[in-house]
Design an enzyme around this catalytic site. Structure first.
Site, mmCIF file in Angstrom:
data_model
loop_
_atom_site.group_PDB
_atom_site.id
_atom_site.type_symbol
_atom_site.label_atom_id
_atom_site.label_comp_id
_atom_site.label_asym_id
_atom_site.label_seq_id
_atom_site.Cartn_x
_atom_site.Cartn_y
_atom_site.Cartn_z
ATOM 1 N N ASN A 53 0.764 -1.369 0.071
ATOM 2 C CA ASN A 53 -0.009 0.100 0.080
ATOM 3 C C ASN A 53 0.799 1.393 0.019
ATOM 4 O O ASN A 53 1.488 1.597 1.161
ATOM 5 C CB ASN A 53 -0.897 -0.035 1.310
ATOM 6 C CG ASN A 53 -1.583 1.286 1.358
ATOM 7 O OD1 ASN A 53 -1.757 2.032 0.623
ATOM 8 N ND2 ASN A 53 -2.226 1.127 2.686
ATOM 9 N N TRP A 54 1.100 1.799 -1.236
ATOM 10 C CA TRP A 54 1.944 3.002 -1.208
ATOM 11 C C TRP A 54 1.374 4.175 -0.671
ATOM 12 O O TRP A 54 2.069 5.137 -0.550
ATOM 13 C CB TRP A 54 2.210 3.499 -2.708
ATOM 14 C CG TRP A 54 2.837 2.296 -3.473
ATOM 15 C CD1 TRP A 54 3.267 0.925 -3.325
ATOM 16 C CD2 TRP A 54 3.141 2.493 -4.849
ATOM 17 N NE1 TRP A 54 3.921 0.209 -3.952
ATOM 18 C CE2 TRP A 54 3.981 1.049 -5.138
ATOM 19 C CE3 TRP A 54 3.364 3.342 -5.797
ATOM 20 C CZ2 TRP A 54 4.539 0.873 -6.318
ATOM 21 C CZ3 TRP A 54 3.728 3.258 -7.220
ATOM 22 C CH2 TRP A 54 4.402 1.742 -7.453
ATOM 23 N N LYS A 55 0.181 4.355 -0.308
ATOM 24 C CA LYS A 55 -0.407 5.456 0.452
ATOM 25 C C LYS A 55 -0.165 6.679 -0.596
ATOM 26 O O LYS A 55 -0.186 6.377 -1.706
ATOM 27 C CB LYS A 55 -0.009 5.674 1.658
ATOM 28 C CG LYS A 55 -0.040 4.341 2.592
ATOM 29 C CD LYS A 55 0.055 4.641 4.106
ATOM 30 C CE LYS A 55 -0.068 3.274 4.702
ATOM 31 N NZ LYS A 55 0.225 3.176 6.329
ATOM 32 N N HIS A 113 -9.062 1.168 5.138
ATOM 33 C CA HIS A 113 -8.109 1.231 5.762
ATOM 34 C C HIS A 113 -8.286 2.260 7.066
ATOM 35 O O HIS A 113 -9.002 3.227 6.895
ATOM 36 C CB HIS A 113 -7.190 1.776 4.888
ATOM 37 C CG HIS A 113 -5.703 1.835 5.226
ATOM 38 N ND1 HIS A 113 -5.353 2.720 6.051
ATOM 39 C CD2 HIS A 113 -4.740 0.931 5.097
ATOM 40 C CE1 HIS A 113 -3.775 2.555 6.428
ATOM 41 N NE2 HIS A 113 -3.653 1.413 5.834
ATOM 42 N N GLU A 138 -6.719 4.352 7.930
ATOM 43 C CA GLU A 138 -6.380 6.006 7.623
ATOM 44 C C GLU A 138 -7.729 6.540 7.116
ATOM 45 O O GLU A 138 -8.231 7.769 7.321
ATOM 46 C CB GLU A 138 -5.240 6.338 6.776
ATOM 47 C CG GLU A 138 -3.774 6.016 7.594
ATOM 48 C CD GLU A 138 -2.878 5.504 6.885
ATOM 49 O OE1 GLU A 138 -2.944 5.677 5.538
ATOM 50 O OE2 GLU A 138 -1.893 4.726 7.409
ATOM 51 N N GLU A 145 -4.886 -4.876 10.631
ATOM 52 C CA GLU A 145 -3.991 -3.683 10.847
ATOM 53 C C GLU A 145 -4.288 -3.136 12.219
ATOM 54 O O GLU A 145 -5.068 -2.038 12.323
ATOM 55 C CB GLU A 145 -3.984 -2.881 9.663
ATOM 56 C CG GLU A 145 -3.460 -3.332 8.352
ATOM 57 C CD GLU A 145 -3.039 -2.418 7.318
ATOM 58 O OE1 GLU A 145 -1.975 -2.533 6.994
ATOM 59 O OE2 GLU A 145 -3.890 -1.415 6.937
ATOM 60 N N GLY A 195 3.045 2.100 10.673
ATOM 61 C CA GLY A 195 3.803 3.467 10.412
ATOM 62 C C GLY A 195 4.440 3.616 11.881
ATOM 63 O O GLY A 195 5.266 4.856 11.892
ATOM 64 N N SER A 197 4.051 -2.006 10.247
ATOM 65 C CA SER A 197 5.204 -2.078 10.434
ATOM 66 C C SER A 197 6.097 -3.323 10.005
ATOM 67 O O SER A 197 6.811 -3.739 10.638
ATOM 68 C CB SER A 197 5.759 -1.750 11.955
ATOM 69 O OG SER A 197 5.371 -0.379 12.190
ATOM 70 N N GLY A 216 3.134 -0.991 4.171
ATOM 71 C CA GLY A 216 3.081 0.586 3.966
ATOM 72 C C GLY A 216 4.510 0.830 3.517
ATOM 73 O O GLY A 216 5.011 0.712 2.471
ATOM 74 N N GLY A 217 5.084 1.416 4.531
ATOM 75 C CA GLY A 217 6.519 1.981 4.325
ATOM 76 C C GLY A 217 7.383 1.073 3.595
ATOM 77 O O GLY A 217 8.109 1.693 2.579
HETATM 78 P P1 13P Z 1 3.430 0.483 7.701
HETATM 79 O O1 13P Z 1 3.779 -0.970 7.030
HETATM 80 O O2 13P Z 1 4.043 1.597 7.123
HETATM 81 O O3 13P Z 1 3.299 0.336 9.196
HETATM 82 O O4 13P Z 1 1.736 0.568 7.129
HETATM 83 C C1 13P Z 1 0.943 -0.463 7.195
HETATM 84 C C2 13P Z 1 -0.132 -0.093 6.498
HETATM 85 O O5 13P Z 1 -0.991 0.722 6.808
HETATM 86 C C3 13P Z 1 -0.514 -0.820 5.095
HETATM 87 O O6 13P Z 1 -1.725 -0.442 4.852
#
Ligand code: 13P
Length: 260
Positions: free
Chosen positions: A10-12, A97, A99, A169, A175, A214, A235-236
């Site tokens: 997920n590149w956000k 998600h 967020e 999640e 993050g 993470s 994510g990251g």
């Molecule tokens: P991180 O891997 O950056 O913690 O993000 C997880 C995430 O929200 C994937 O959708």
């Protein structure tokens, strides 16, 4: 039951045309080392069409990060529907998600509508669920997960999970560099499978459950080794080809061992 592994990025809200091209080129080259797993990337929507072109000769699947909850096209400025995502090559879409839930006010009912629209439009929803730190500390984790799942089961039925993926999640792990322990991840995943099993045991055994929060190259193997963890939503660490490919490689080792 062999569910196989799915590793999703997920590149956000990150990237540019140039950085995406470099990232996708790296992934396309590296993913050939991981033939036993499924890999998915979810770039920002404006880049989906060009991502599709970069991925055309690759097994990497494409997904959106969000979609409209509206059942038809029309006067919904800024929104994107499932048919548009299909049109630019998506097979998947993230739904709910954390967020979206916390920053954009998506409640369980909205998430359920989006899930329905995803499936109606031929996309596989990746339904994201998870508790906040306050909810975990007040021992509400299971109640929150059950509530988030039940909203979707009530709207779409348990059979909808034949064509869906669930991502656990924990919000406090997203993050933050603070990963759920292997025990916490397994316990939550087993609980999620149990909620589905109350409705249909066979479907509970076949639905893929991803862990997100993470995940990095150095913790992926232990998390993915859990009995009820079938991959990750990253994510990251999905923004750098070597790191994401190292996570894919951890899943590949486990998948190959399952197949042997
Ligand atoms: P991180 O891997 O950056 O913690 O993000 C997880 C995430 O929200 C994937 O959708």
């Amino acid at each position: 039951m062999a569910r196989g592994y799915l590793v999703a990025g997920n590149w956000k809200m990150n990237g540019s045309a140039a950085s995406n091209a470099a990232l996708l080129e790296g992934l396309v080259r590296g993913v050939s080392e991981c033939p036993a797993i499924d890999v998915l990337v979810c770039p920002p929507s404006v880049y989906l069409d060009s991502a599709r072109r970069h991925l055309s000769a690759s097994p990497i699947a494409l997904g959106g990060q969000n979609l409209s909850d509206q059942p038809q096209q029309g006067a919904f400025t800024g929104e994107i529907d499932a048919s548009m995502l299909r049109d630019v090559g998506c097979g998947y879409v993230l739904v709910g998600h954390s967020e979206r839930r916390t920053l954009y006010g998506e409640d369980d009912a909205c998430v359920a509508r989006k899930y329905l629209q995803a499936q109606a439009g031929g996309l596989i929803p990746v339904l994201c669920i998870g508790e906040t730190l306050a909810e975990r500390e007040s021992e509400q984790t299971e109640a929150v997960l059950a509530r988030q799942l039940d909203a979707v089961i009530a709207a779409a039925g348990v059979r909808s999970f034949i064509n869906a993926v669930i991502a656990y999640e924990p919000v406090w792990a997203i993050g933050t560099g603070r990963t759920a322990s292997v025990e916490q991840a397994q316990a939550a995943h087993a609980f999620i499978r149990g909620v589905i099993a109350k409705n249909d045991v066979k479907i509970s055994n076949s639905v893929r459950l991803l862990y997100g929060g993470s995940v990095k190259a150095d913790n992926a193997a232990s998390l993915f080794s859990c009995e009820d963890v079938d991959g990750g939503l990253i994510g990251g660490a999905s923004l750098k080809a070597p790191e994401f490919l190292a996570i894919c490689a951890a899943a590949q080792v486990l998948a190959a061992a399952q197949d042997a």
